[in-house]
Design a protein around this motif. Structure first.
Motif, mmCIF file in Angstrom:
data_model
loop_
_atom_site.group_PDB
_atom_site.id
_atom_site.type_symbol
_atom_site.label_atom_id
_atom_site.label_comp_id
_atom_site.label_asym_id
_atom_site.label_seq_id
_atom_site.Cartn_x
_atom_site.Cartn_y
_atom_site.Cartn_z
ATOM 1 N N ALA A 1 0.828 -1.204 0.000
ATOM 2 C CA ALA A 1 0.000 0.000 0.000
ATOM 3 C C ALA A 1 0.864 1.256 0.000
ATOM 4 O O ALA A 1 0.597 2.212 -0.730
ATOM 5 C CB ALA A 1 -0.935 -0.018 1.202
ATOM 6 N N ALA A 2 1.929 1.241 0.826
ATOM 7 C CA ALA A 2 2.811 2.399 0.911
ATOM 8 C C ALA A 2 3.523 2.656 -0.404
ATOM 9 O O ALA A 2 3.840 3.802 -0.749
ATOM 10 C CB ALA A 2 3.824 2.195 2.035
ATOM 11 N N GLN A 3 3.770 1.584 -1.155
ATOM 12 C CA GLN A 3 4.454 1.708 -2.448
ATOM 13 C C GLN A 3 3.492 2.012 -3.586
ATOM 14 O O GLN A 3 3.899 2.152 -4.736
ATOM 15 C CB GLN A 3 5.217 0.413 -2.747
ATOM 16 C CG GLN A 3 6.373 0.147 -1.794
ATOM 17 C CD GLN A 3 6.991 -1.240 -1.990
ATOM 18 O OE1 GLN A 3 6.415 -2.107 -2.651
ATOM 19 N NE2 GLN A 3 8.180 -1.433 -1.418
ATOM 20 N N GLY A 4 2.219 2.107 -3.259
ATOM 21 C CA GLY A 4 1.234 2.413 -4.272
ATOM 22 C C GLY A 4 0.874 1.257 -5.181
ATOM 23 O O GLY A 4 0.251 1.436 -6.235
ATOM 24 N N LYS A 5 1.212 0.042 -4.774
ATOM 25 C CA LYS A 5 0.931 -1.138 -5.587
ATOM 26 C C LYS A 5 -0.454 -1.693 -5.237
ATOM 27 O O LYS A 5 -0.606 -2.804 -4.738
ATOM 28 C CB LYS A 5 2.010 -2.202 -5.365
ATOM 29 C CG LYS A 5 3.413 -1.737 -5.763
ATOM 30 C CD LYS A 5 4.454 -2.823 -5.494
ATOM 31 C CE LYS A 5 5.842 -2.363 -5.909
ATOM 32 N NZ LYS A 5 6.875 -3.407 -5.632
ATOM 33 N N MET A 6 -1.469 -0.874 -5.510
ATOM 34 C CA MET A 6 -2.809 -1.212 -5.064
ATOM 35 C C MET A 6 -3.407 -2.386 -5.833
ATOM 36 O O MET A 6 -4.175 -3.176 -5.272
ATOM 37 C CB MET A 6 -3.713 0.015 -5.187
ATOM 38 C CG MET A 6 -3.223 1.224 -4.379
ATOM 39 S SD MET A 6 -2.801 0.819 -2.656
ATOM 40 C CE MET A 6 -4.414 0.372 -2.034
ATOM 41 N N ALA A 7 -3.057 -2.511 -7.104
ATOM 42 C CA ALA A 7 -3.575 -3.643 -7.879
ATOM 43 C C ALA A 7 -3.040 -4.960 -7.332
ATOM 44 O O ALA A 7 -3.774 -5.946 -7.204
ATOM 45 C CB ALA A 7 -3.200 -3.487 -9.349
ATOM 46 N N GLU A 8 -1.774 -4.966 -6.973
ATOM 47 C CA GLU A 8 -1.167 -6.174 -6.402
ATOM 48 C C GLU A 8 -1.771 -6.486 -5.027
ATOM 49 O O GLU A 8 -2.033 -7.640 -4.693
ATOM 50 C CB GLU A 8 0.347 -5.993 -6.292
ATOM 51 C CG GLU A 8 1.102 -7.257 -5.933
ATOM 52 C CD GLU A 8 2.608 -7.066 -5.959
ATOM 53 O OE1 GLU A 8 3.320 -7.947 -5.429
ATOM 54 O OE2 GLU A 8 3.079 -6.030 -6.500
ATOM 55 N N LEU A 9 -2.004 -5.434 -4.266
ATOM 56 C CA LEU A 9 -2.615 -5.610 -2.954
ATOM 57 C C LEU A 9 -4.030 -6.158 -3.092
ATOM 58 O O LEU A 9 -4.418 -7.101 -2.380
ATOM 59 C CB LEU A 9 -2.640 -4.272 -2.219
ATOM 60 C CG LEU A 9 -3.387 -4.231 -0.881
ATOM 61 C CD1 LEU A 9 -2.752 -5.179 0.131
ATOM 62 C CD2 LEU A 9 -3.411 -2.807 -0.330
ATOM 63 N N GLN A 10 -4.801 -5.593 -4.020
ATOM 64 C CA GLN A 10 -6.168 -6.051 -4.209
ATOM 65 C C GLN A 10 -6.208 -7.498 -4.689
ATOM 66 O O GLN A 10 -7.065 -8.289 -4.272
ATOM 67 C CB GLN A 10 -6.895 -5.153 -5.212
ATOM 68 C CG GLN A 10 -8.374 -5.482 -5.374
ATOM 69 C CD GLN A 10 -9.144 -5.402 -4.076
ATOM 70 O OE1 GLN A 10 -9.005 -4.440 -3.329
ATOM 71 N NE2 GLN A 10 -9.936 -6.421 -3.780
ATOM 72 N N ALA A 11 -5.267 -7.871 -5.538
ATOM 73 C CA ALA A 11 -5.209 -9.251 -6.015
ATOM 74 C C ALA A 11 -4.931 -10.218 -4.869
ATOM 75 O O ALA A 11 -5.505 -11.312 -4.810
ATOM 76 C CB ALA A 11 -4.132 -9.377 -7.094
ATOM 77 N N GLU A 12 -4.067 -9.809 -3.948
ATOM 78 C CA GLU A 12 -3.752 -10.644 -2.786
ATOM 79 C C GLU A 12 -4.989 -10.839 -1.914
ATOM 80 O O GLU A 12 -5.296 -11.955 -1.472
ATOM 81 C CB GLU A 12 -2.639 -9.985 -1.974
ATOM 82 C CG GLU A 12 -2.283 -10.687 -0.679
ATOM 83 C CD GLU A 12 -1.467 -11.948 -0.885
ATOM 84 O OE1 GLU A 12 -1.531 -12.839 -0.001
ATOM 85 O OE2 GLU A 12 -0.765 -12.050 -1.901
ATOM 86 N N VAL A 13 -5.718 -9.759 -1.665
ATOM 87 C CA VAL A 13 -6.912 -9.830 -0.822
ATOM 88 C C VAL A 13 -8.001 -10.660 -1.506
ATOM 89 O O VAL A 13 -8.665 -11.492 -0.867
ATOM 90 C CB VAL A 13 -7.423 -8.413 -0.502
ATOM 91 C CG1 VAL A 13 -8.759 -8.482 0.230
ATOM 92 C CG2 VAL A 13 -6.384 -7.651 0.342
ATOM 93 N N THR A 14 -8.175 -10.446 -2.798
ATOM 94 C CA THR A 14 -9.210 -11.178 -3.538
ATOM 95 C C THR A 14 -8.941 -12.672 -3.545
ATOM 96 O O THR A 14 -9.873 -13.487 -3.457
ATOM 97 C CB THR A 14 -9.289 -10.648 -4.983
ATOM 98 O OG1 THR A 14 -9.608 -9.246 -4.950
ATOM 99 C CG2 THR A 14 -10.361 -11.389 -5.775
ATOM 100 N N ALA A 15 -7.671 -13.048 -3.622
ATOM 101 C CA ALA A 15 -7.310 -14.467 -3.656
ATOM 102 C C ALA A 15 -7.669 -15.182 -2.362
ATOM 103 O O ALA A 15 -7.808 -16.412 -2.342
ATOM 104 C CB ALA A 15 -5.818 -14.620 -3.947
ATOM 105 N N ARG A 16 -7.836 -14.450 -1.296
ATOM 106 C CA ARG A 16 -8.153 -15.064 -0.002
ATOM 107 C C ARG A 16 -9.646 -15.337 0.176
ATOM 108 O O ARG A 16 -10.033 -16.147 1.017
ATOM 109 C CB ARG A 16 -7.677 -14.164 1.143
ATOM 110 C CG ARG A 16 -6.171 -13.941 1.150
ATOM 111 C CD ARG A 16 -5.729 -13.093 2.327
ATOM 112 N NE ARG A 16 -4.302 -12.802 2.263
ATOM 113 C CZ ARG A 16 -3.612 -12.218 3.229
ATOM 114 N NH1 ARG A 16 -4.232 -11.869 4.354
ATOM 115 N NH2 ARG A 16 -2.324 -11.987 3.094
#
Length: 494
Positions: free
Chosen positions: A176-191
């Motif tokens: 989130a701090a690095q602005g990698k929101m798409a990667e973060l959202q993909a991680e959350v969605t996978a769970r």
């Protein structure tokens, strides 16, 4: 509720009875049963057509069922902090503007300069126990036994934290701090699929036992990972044992269940029991637990000297779909300042002391603190809570006329009487509506429109003005502390 059946056999020299001797004291025992993410519409007495809750229904019929009862925040940790202190989260610092709740391995927790309900009652001679989820600091220095509780058996945080085999909290915050929101959202969605088909091995949540030991403490991890299938049963057993141990003393028993927060688990005896599906199974097991605890109070003659309160920490987690509960006719759910996020079921039961009724006045979990302390013979100080004793005992009007709706430290709405004014509206957990800051605030009459569908601000400018004045008065009286939960972000800063 199981009723006592008195069997009298008259014999030559007298008779016998199974009626328990009622123990009378000036100070009542206090039992707070606190569900996790339970929706306003999840109990039969609140309108659910398929989930059967006979024990809670009996408590509601014999006591008071409140229709307009609120939490102080729409998510877990700040809501629980408010229950324990009687103060809004902004006043204690138990909130976050960027991090909503506490997470595993936090180095902060309940502030030591805040006196909890347990500490206040200990000063009045009460024995105190928490059986269940704490979520106000998982470091030993912040365990509930360091904040007034004599005994704790339960989990330090939510049952979906401490994932196994995936990125940890700090890694997600770094994304989130690095602005990698798409990667973060993909991680959350996978769970998400793991929530809907949960396995014990997906999470590494500990089950902890902690108790005061002279001037020190004894802490142990009973089990890790916790077998969540049997948590409700084990909490029930621990609660009953505490009641038995402390039956000769006034006591506070706080039972914050882990359920029905997802992932939802239930014991074998409740699998496929409910018409309401897996979620219904979980709620019906909670109802069973309530019945067992109340039956114990009746069995040993404590019922008439015990105030039992049942409520929830916030509304249902709608993003969890059929695993997330229902807010009934109320709008939205957990994480929002719509009614479904902050209005919760609330049942008060105290035989021969509470005047049975359906109460549609405003009340709050903030008021539990002030009410309990008044009943114990002392007064709450520097509190946002109000004493509901007269309403409970004689159906006097509730002293609470207004309510502030906070989310993430931001004041987003305000209620006074039947009217509610929205300054900011927003969904939660990637659900609509998108955040809107209303230049012209939205006004609802909750008595006519509990689902918050029809904006009546244009037709009622005098009501809007009145609520804006009340809101301003509230803000002027707020002494705000910095957000404790956000301190964790400092380690991510360069």
């Amino acid at each position: 509720m199981k009723l006592w059946i008195v069997v009298c056999l008259t014999v030559m020299l007298g008779s016998c009875s199974s009626q328990p001797t009622q123990i009378e004291r000036t100070q009542p025992n206090i039992v707070i049963l606190f569900a996790d993410d339970l929706g306003y519409g999840d109990l039969a007495s609140y309108g659910h057509p398929y989930i059967r809750t006979p024990n809670l229904d009996d408590l509601a019929a014999e006591g008071q069922r409140w229709t307009d009862f609120y939490v102080a925040a729409p998510v877990c940790s700040p809501s629980r902090g408010a229950l324990m202190t009687g103060k809004l989260p902004n006043r204690t610092g138990l909130y976050g503007r960027q991090i909503n709740v506490m997470f595993p391995n936090d180095t902060v927790g309940m502030p030591y300069d805040e006196e909890t309900l347990a500490e206040s009652l200990k000063n009045q001679g009460y024995a105190t126990a928490i059986i269940g989820k704490w979520h106000l600091g998982d470091a030993p220095d912040f365990y509930p036994t360091r904040h007034g509780f004599d005994y704790w058996y339960g989990s330090p945080y939510s049952n979906d934290m401490d994932w196994v085999g995936v990125r940890g909290f700090e890694e997600l915050m770094t994304l989130a701090a690095q602005g990698k929101m798409a990667e973060l959202q993909a991680e959350v969605t996978a769970r998400q699929p793991k929530y809907f088909d949960p396995k014990l091995e997906y999470w590494n949540v500990p089950l902890i036992r902690s108790e005061r030991n002279g001037k020190g403490f004894t802490d142990e991890i009973v089990e890790r990972p916790t077998d969540q299938r049997t948590l409700t049963k084990r909490y029930t057993s621990e609660a009953i044992q505490f009641i038995e141990r402390k039956k000769n003393d006034p006591f506070l028993l706080y039972v914050p269940y882990n359920m029905p927060h997802t992932p939802i688990f239930r014991s074998d005896a409740f699998v496929d029991k409910s018409l309401g599906g897996r979620y219904g199974d979980v709620i019906e097991e909670l109802d069973w637990s309530v019945g067992k605890i109340v039956s114990k109070l009746e069995e040993i003659g404590l019922a008439k000297n015990t105030l039992v309160i049942f409520t929830s920490d916030n509304g249902p987690w709608r993003a969890m779909q059929h695993h997330g509960g229902s807010s009934g006719l109320l709008r939205d759910g957990k994480g929002t300042t719509f009614e479904g996020g902050m209005r919760v079921p609330a049942i008060f039961w105290w035989p021969d002391s509470i005047d049975p009724a359906v109460v549609s006045d405003i009340g709050s979990t903030l008021d539990i603190h002030a009410t309990v302390l008044a009943l114990a013979g002392t007064n709450a100080t520097n509190t946002d809570g109000l004493d509901l004793t007269r309403t409970l005992k004689s159906r006097a009007p509730s002293p609470r006329q207004g309510l502030a709706y906070y989310r993430g430290g931001e004041l987003r709405a305000f209620r006074k009487g039947p009217y509610k004014l929205h300054l900011v509206t927003e969904g939660a957990y990637n659900l609509p509506p998108k955040r809107t800051e209303h230049e012209n605030p939205i006004l609802y009459n909750l008595m006519d429109d509990p689902s918050e569908q029809f904006d009546i601000a244009a037709e009622n400018p005098e009501v809007v003005a009145e609520l804006l004045r009340a809101l301003e008065e509230h803000q002027q009286g707020m002494t705000e502390q910095p957000p404790i939960f956000d301190q964790r972000l400092k380690v991510l800063q360069p």
